[in-house]
Design a protein around this motif. Sequence first.
Motif, short mmCIF file in Angstrom:
data_model
loop_
_atom_site.label_atom_id
_atom_site.label_comp_id
_atom_site.label_asym_id
_atom_site.label_seq_id
_atom_site.Cartn_x
_atom_site.Cartn_y
_atom_site.Cartn_z
N VAL A 1 6.92 -0.62 6.68
CA VAL A 1 6.50 -0.80 5.29
C VAL A 1 7.07 -2.12 4.78
CG1 VAL A 1 6.63 0.11 2.94
CG2 VAL A 1 6.40 1.69 4.88
N THR A 2 6.20 -2.97 4.29
CA THR A 2 6.64 -4.26 3.77
C THR A 2 6.47 -4.31 2.25
OG1 THR A 2 5.93 -5.32 5.81
CG2 THR A 2 6.31 -6.77 3.92
N HIS A 3 7.56 -4.57 1.56
CA HIS A 3 7.49 -4.74 0.10
C HIS A 3 7.39 -6.23 -0.19
CE1 HIS A 3 8.55 -0.72 -1.61
NE2 HIS A 3 8.92 -0.51 -0.36
N ASP A 4 6.26 -6.62 -0.78
CA ASP A 4 6.08 -8.04 -1.08
C ASP A 4 5.63 -8.21 -2.54
OD1 ASP A 4 6.01 -10.73 -0.66
OD2 ASP A 4 4.13 -10.75 0.48
N ALA A 5 6.09 -7.28 -3.40
CA ALA A 5 5.75 -7.34 -4.82
C ALA A 5 6.85 -6.61 -5.58
CB ALA A 5 4.40 -6.68 -5.07
N VAL A 6 6.79 -6.72 -6.89
CA VAL A 6 7.87 -6.20 -7.72
C VAL A 6 7.63 -4.75 -8.11
CG1 VAL A 6 9.03 -6.51 -9.98
CG2 VAL A 6 8.40 -8.50 -8.61
N ASN A 7 8.73 -3.99 -8.16
CA ASN A 7 8.71 -2.63 -8.70
C ASN A 7 7.78 -1.67 -7.94
OD1 ASN A 7 9.74 -0.80 -10.61
ND2 ASN A 7 7.89 -0.98 -11.87
N CYS A 8 7.76 -1.79 -6.65
CA CYS A 8 6.95 -0.87 -5.84
C CYS A 8 7.84 0.24 -5.28
CB CYS A 8 6.29 -1.61 -4.69
SG CYS A 8 5.02 -2.75 -5.23
N GLU A 9 7.19 1.36 -4.97
CA GLU A 9 7.91 2.51 -4.43
C GLU A 9 7.31 2.86 -3.06
OE1 GLU A 9 7.80 6.17 -6.89
OE2 GLU A 9 7.31 7.18 -5.00
N SER A 10 8.17 3.07 -2.09
CA SER A 10 7.66 3.57 -0.81
C SER A 10 8.52 4.71 -0.30
CB SER A 10 7.61 2.45 0.24
OG SER A 10 8.90 2.13 0.70
N ARG A 11 7.86 5.68 0.33
CA ARG A 11 8.57 6.83 0.90
C ARG A 11 8.06 7.09 2.31
NH1 ARG A 11 10.99 10.75 -2.29
NH2 ARG A 11 10.31 12.46 -0.97
N GLN A 12 8.99 7.31 3.21
CA GLN A 12 8.63 7.74 4.56
C GLN A 12 9.36 9.06 4.79
OE1 GLN A 12 9.53 4.65 7.49
NE2 GLN A 12 9.37 3.08 5.92
N VAL A 13 8.62 10.12 5.02
CA VAL A 13 9.24 11.44 5.23
C VAL A 13 8.68 12.06 6.50
CG1 VAL A 13 9.66 13.74 4.27
CG2 VAL A 13 9.48 11.77 2.73
N PHE A 14 9.48 12.10 7.55
CA PHE A 14 8.99 12.60 8.83
C PHE A 14 9.89 13.71 9.37
CE2 PHE A 14 6.82 8.64 8.35
CZ PHE A 14 5.57 8.90 8.88
N LYS A 15 9.24 14.83 9.69
CA LYS A 15 9.99 15.99 10.19
C LYS A 15 9.38 16.44 11.51
CE LYS A 15 12.13 17.07 6.11
NZ LYS A 15 13.35 17.80 5.79
N LYS A 16 10.25 16.76 12.42
CA LYS A 16 9.76 17.21 13.74
C LYS A 16 10.47 18.48 14.17
CE LYS A 16 8.44 12.65 15.49
NZ LYS A 16 8.46 11.94 14.21
N VAL A 17 9.69 19.43 14.65
CA VAL A 17 10.24 20.67 15.20
C VAL A 17 9.98 20.64 16.70
CG1 VAL A 17 10.06 23.18 15.22
CG2 VAL A 17 9.80 21.93 13.06
#
Lengths: 433, 251
Positions: free
Chosen positions: A298-314
Amino acid sequence: MQSPKVALRARKDEATEARLATLTLPETGGWLDGLRADALSRVRAMALPGPRDEYWKWTRPETLISPDVTPAALFKDDEPPMFDEVDRLKIVFTSGKFDAEASDDLSLEGLTIERLAEAGATDLHWARDLYGTLETNGQTPVERPLAALNTAFATDGVLIRVTGKVSKPVSLIYRRESEASEAILHHVVKVEQGGEMTLLENGPAAARFNKVLEVEVADEAAFHHVRTQARDHERRAATHIFARLGRESVFKSFTVTMNGVLTRNDCVIELTGDDAVAHVAGAALGDGDFHHDDTVFVTHDAVNCESRQVFKKVLRNGAVGVFQGKILVKEGAQKTDGYQISQSLLLDDDSQFLAKPELEIYADDVACSHGSTSGAIDETALFYLRSRGVPTDQATNLLTLAFLAEALQEIDSEELSGLILARLEGWLERRRG
Amino acid sequence: MLEIKNLHVKLEEEDKQILKGVNLTVEAGKVHAIMGPNGSGKSTLSYVLSGRDGYEVTEGSATLEGEDLLEAEPEERAAAGLFLAFQYPVEIPGVGNMTFLRTALNAQRKARGEEEISATDFLKLVREKAKTLKIDAEMLKRPVNVGFSGGEKKRNEILQMAVLEPKMCILDETDSGLDVDAMKLVSDGVNALRDEGRGFLVITHYQRLLDHIKPDVVHIMANGRIIKTGGPELALEVEKNGYADILAEDA
């Protein structure tokens, strides 16, 4: 004498040419021909991934690039296909080709849909500007040659342009008919300013599947994506999502993966407009011969952005999970809110989780956090449940679903998350006792 | 109801004897209390009866209505009618309180060969029981014990007890961490469950809980054994004089 580096490259070139020899550029004509030729030269310049590549350290690429396809048994079960209950526009691909008979009429208010296989002849300027463009951008700083290969050789796919708020999801359904099948599909979605759509994907596409999805989300637009990878235990799949986000746009993608011998899902997101939001999440459940790799950038190239990465493995019975996730905050991308979590629940000692969380930050006013954990079932919680009469296997399943809950919460639609939850429950239930 | 004979228990990990011959019978309809100084083995007794790992029974027996408890799995003991209200109720993120309760109730019913309860009947049952314990809908929706105050956790234990309707209830220091109002609420919940078919074993450090939950029999436990048994007045004696006198008597 050749240096080791030169020898390594020579071996990669050899493997690349061996693979390319089995493929012919599809004759889709028109504007696509040039883009395909470009992509092919990029493949040759990069060479297909080898086991010494940094981002292929934990996932062996050999069977994804070999000239021959390893056959995969067709999966039989009596469960209705995923999303059957959902009111949606169905687009079916059978053995890697658009299946008009099985699909709905390709018209829906707020969007237009074209087939990639037929698009070359029409001057779709918006698609011409996008096809392979986001993929090309996504090749730096980390090369993704399988995606370039896809751009060159994709036989079919859809080009969707969204101009309004679309009333129901567009659902891509994959079907396969033979054990040694191979499919290369490439989809392009452009959500124009203020537009909104949900894309669903499910079904076994091929014994070996290479898929690229390029998504441009313009200012104030929203794109939701929910897919399942299941019902073909022996599949090998390499998929890429490339997304570019404009100002105040929203991109949310959720993937549930159940079994599969080898699955590599790359997701490359670039936040280019201020105040944009990108969430990418996944739940993977593997039992036995299972290798699942989520590689996210994920590349943030602007102001005030939100990113989430949520990965779960069983993981159980020797299953292997991989997570390689990166947040890159470029200079000037102030007020970035970045979050990344990758967790595995190891149900026995034979299973393995390999994680490489990365942060690279060039702005000074940001909040970024990341975490990665591996663990077994919480014995204290298990005893508590058992002391109330819940048998061990049922209690284990309950705690497993609880573990997955944070990822499932990333799905905005209650209807869709409910359907996914039911599938997860079914998967766990079948493995009880 | 509950019959414990000559129970000897040691820790599995280390060679340490905790219970050294406990004899105790709790009759249906009666409330027995166990008091005793720290380290006397009170909590171990509750864990061993409910089937927690880490303990080894070296001698003796424990039966519930004549059925052997010690060989049974924790879930089988629960289905047979045993309930332990935990001293430290466990937080389970991601599992809703209602889901947890319904799963537990239905699992017990299934184990006993009974029909599962319908969603509507279950909702009615829980709402009614929750009301008397002042547990609101918000608390029922939250994950099990997550973000609950000490008092809320203990009330939640009693709610589970009320919903599961066990035959034999063991309360392990249910008064710990409770203020006066919470203690009253919890005690009222317990008293509402007092019934001629149900036995109670109340483990506590302090007499004050026994002001609210009036015991029929009080036992004093020390050094892994029950060293004195009497009526409610025994608890008052402990409150007044501490354990020293009783321990001295035993020595």
